[in-house]
Design a protein around this motif. Structure first.
Motif, PDB file in Angstrom:
ATOM      1  N   ILE A 298       0.828  -1.202   0.000  1.00  0.00           N
ATOM      2  CA  ILE A 298       0.000   0.000   0.000  1.00  0.00           C
ATOM      3  C   ILE A 298       0.866   1.257   0.000  1.00  0.00           C
ATOM      4  N   GLY A 299       2.149   1.096  -0.261  1.00  0.00           N
ATOM      5  CA  GLY A 299       3.001   2.260  -0.470  1.00  0.00           C
ATOM      6  C   GLY A 299       3.806   2.701   0.741  1.00  0.00           C
ATOM      7  N   MET A 300       3.812   1.878   1.792  1.00  0.00           N
ATOM      8  CA  MET A 300       4.612   2.258   2.960  1.00  0.00           C
ATOM      9  C   MET A 300       6.097   2.049   2.667  1.00  0.00           C
TER      10      MET A 300
ATOM     11  N   GLN B 279       8.421   2.801   7.736  1.00  0.00           N
ATOM     12  CA  GLN B 279       7.011   2.930   8.135  1.00  0.00           C
ATOM     13  C   GLN B 279       6.401   1.573   8.425  1.00  0.00           C
TER      14      GLN B 279
ATOM     15  N   LEU C  62      -4.802  -4.649  13.765  1.00  0.00           N
ATOM     16  CA  LEU C  62      -5.687  -3.520  13.496  1.00  0.00           C
ATOM     17  C   LEU C  62      -7.095  -4.001  13.161  1.00  0.00           C
TER      18      LEU C  62
ATOM     19  N   ILE D 234      -5.165   2.873   7.483  1.00  0.00           N
ATOM     20  CA  ILE D 234      -3.755   3.144   7.799  1.00  0.00           C
ATOM     21  C   ILE D 234      -2.957   3.654   6.593  1.00  0.00           C
ATOM     22  N   GLY D 235      -3.299   3.170   5.407  1.00  0.00           N
ATOM     23  CA  GLY D 235      -2.616   3.671   4.217  1.00  0.00           C
ATOM     24  C   GLY D 235      -2.939   5.134   3.969  1.00  0.00           C
TER      25      GLY D 235
ATOM     26  N   LYS E   1      -1.138   7.138   7.107  1.00  0.00           N
ATOM     27  CA  LYS E   1       0.326   7.052   7.182  1.00  0.00           C
ATOM     28  C   LYS E   1       0.998   7.343   5.849  1.00  0.00           C
ATOM     29  N   VAL E   2       0.408   6.877   4.756  1.00  0.00           N
ATOM     30  CA  VAL E   2       1.068   7.047   3.463  1.00  0.00           C
ATOM     31  C   VAL E   2       0.582   8.315   2.771  1.00  0.00           C
TER      32      VAL E   2
ATOM     33  N   ARG F  47      -9.005  -2.239   1.560  1.00  0.00           N
ATOM     34  CA  ARG F  47      -7.736  -1.593   1.921  1.00  0.00           C
ATOM     35  C   ARG F  47      -7.000  -1.119   0.669  1.00  0.00           C
TER      36      ARG F  47
END
Lengths: 225, 258
Positions: free
Chosen positions: A130-132, A136, B96, B104-105, B108-109, B153
């Motif tokens: 998801i791009g972390m 992260q 979670l 969360i994406g 956080k992202v 997600r």
């Protein structure tokens, strides 16, 4: 010297107790420095070992191997003479506590390494998907799960450090064992002196394990109801 | 004709001496659903992983919106935000809740504010029919529900393309339908999708194009009708015949996927 111990036993007991109890604060202090310090260092080494790449991985493995391959008391003396030497000059309390933390870091590293492996690569992959970034993903996905898994074995290590804090008595730090030994030498009542010390250690370890059991229970992830 | 949204040119992956796949040329147009079929071990899953840069390639290029994402110095984390991925074993974040998995994406992202992220995440959960399970942990959800959360997600990131890596292979037969249903709905809404699956009913009903891969290369590709009824290669016919015979009964019971 004590022909009839009965009339004097109770005041003596309470004297013994209050004298040794004063060392308890120091024992707890040593543990509260050594455990978190060892945790930070151990966590760092576990992450380096797991995610650091080839050379850092080898270095972390050697660190763990060396520290776990020598008796804590020997390491304690070596580290103590470095930390309270000419270059770094710490008090016996700090030098002893930090040395104990360094010894413990190797064991905590192994606990955390196992936990990181148990979380598995899939979680990392999903987080990256998801791009972390790697960092992260470690922070928000892998570590929160690994730390939960680490609590039960860490509870074991916590009680070991608590008990091993008695080793700093050899460095002259007036903690429980040191005081018990002084009492034993001056009063010729070794059984009483060391018995009280043992009792205090037992209560401390028991309370620590119970508290961590509770933490483990509280942070447990729900499954099917 | 517009340019494809996703394109691979001579994409190649080699592990040591093992050629996983070689010279894969694939074009995915906007709104298209492409299903990749083929025997196990032909590199289908690795192909998907190479496309969203979870695995490095050993030759060839991948383009997303005409930009080469396999180029050196290209930010892989940014690419992955634009390519959603759904895994065989769901891989929800176990610590979670369903809502937080989807959120969360975003927080956080994408650095979205919490309230906005929550709103968006609830929308996505609603889209997969699981708004009422928002506060459940993965351990409290069935496999089918977990996979639908995983789809939500990926969708929350507003990806250009969605990749599905055998999304129903780890599911009880009874739970496959709900996941395929969500995917069919996505296809109908013109989400661009690349799906690796053994669900022939889904392939026949939903795919715009089917790609048959074997031993690391594309044997044949075409519309479902072409592949199922007029395959050019014997090997395609043989594979489809075997797998339809194997799964045929189950699909009849399910009434296929609308």
């Amino acid at each position: 010297m004590l022909r009839s111990p009965a009339p004097t036993l109770y005041p003596m007991l309470s004297n013994f107790f209050s004298y040794i109890v004063q060392g308890t604060a120091i024992t707890i202090g040593v543990t509260l420095v050594a455990l978190p310090f060892g945790l930070l260092l151990g966590l760092l080494m576990a992450l380096v070992h797991t995610y650091g790449g080839k050379i850092p991985n080898r270095l972390a493995a050697i660190y763990s191997l060396l520290l776990r391959g020598v008796p804590p008391i020997v390491l304690l003396f070596i580290l103590y003479f470095i930390l309270s030497g000419k270059v770094i000059n710490l008090t016996p309390f700090w030098a002893g506590s930090l040395s104990l933390g360094i010894v413990s870091s190797a064991y905590q590293m192994e606990i955390l390494r196992g936990a990181l492996l148990a979380v598995g690569g899939g979680q990392m992959t999903a987080a990256r998907a998801i791009g972390m970034s790697r960092l992260q993903a470690i922070q928000t996905i892998v570590l929160p799960q690994a730390l939960r898994l680490a609590i039960p074995p860490w509870s074991n290590e916590a009680s070991i450090v608590l008990k091993d804090s008695s080793l700093v008595y050899a460095l002259g730090v007036p903690e429980i064992l040191r005081r018990a030994q002084q009492l034993s030498a001056t009063t010729q009542q070794p059984f009483l002196a060391y018995g009280i010390a043992a009792l205090i250690y037992f209560v401390l370890v028991f309370a620590t394990n119970r508290a961590l059991d509770y933490l483990s229970e509280r942070t447990k992830l729900p499954t099917h109801p | 004709m517009t340019n494809p949204i996703l394109e691979t040119r001579n994409l190649t992956k080699i592990y040591g001496q093992n050629v996983i796949f070689k010279d894969i040329n694939l074009k995915v147009n906007e709104g298209e659903t492409i299903v990749i079929i083929g025997p196990s071990g032909t590199g289908k899953s690795t192909l998907l992983r190479c496309i969203n840069l979870l695995t490095s390639n050993d030759g060839g290029q991948v383009f997303l919106d005409d930009k080469e994402i396999t180029a050196k110095g290209h930010n892989a984390d940014e690419v992955r935000q634009q390519i959603g991925m759904v895994f065989q074993n769901f891989l929800l974040f176990n610590h979670l809740t369903a809502l937080d998995n989807v959120m969360i994406g975003l927080t956080k992202v994408k650095k979205m504010p919490k309230d906005k992220a929550k709103e968006k995440a609830m929308e996505e959960l609603n889209r997969v029919g699981l708004a009422d399970r928002a506060d459940h942990y993965p351990g409290q959800l069935s496999g089918g529900q977990q996979q639908r959360v995983a789809i939500a997600r990926a969708l929350a990131m507003d990806p250009r393309v969605m990749l599905f890596d055998e999304p129903t292979s780890a599911l009880d037969p009874e739970l496959i339908g709900e996941v395929l249903g969500v995917m069919a709905k996505l296809a109908k809404d013109r989400m661009t999708m690349l799906v690796v699956t053994h669900e022939m009913g889904f392939a026949r009903e939903v795919a715009d194009r089917i790609v048959f891969m074997e031993k690391g290369s594309i044997v044949e590709e075409g519309s479902p009708d072409d592949l199922f009824y007029h395959p050019k290669h014997d090997r395609t016919r043989e594979f489809l015949w075997k797998i339809t015979e194997l799964y045929g009964k189950k699909e009849k019971e399910k009434g296929a996927v609308e």
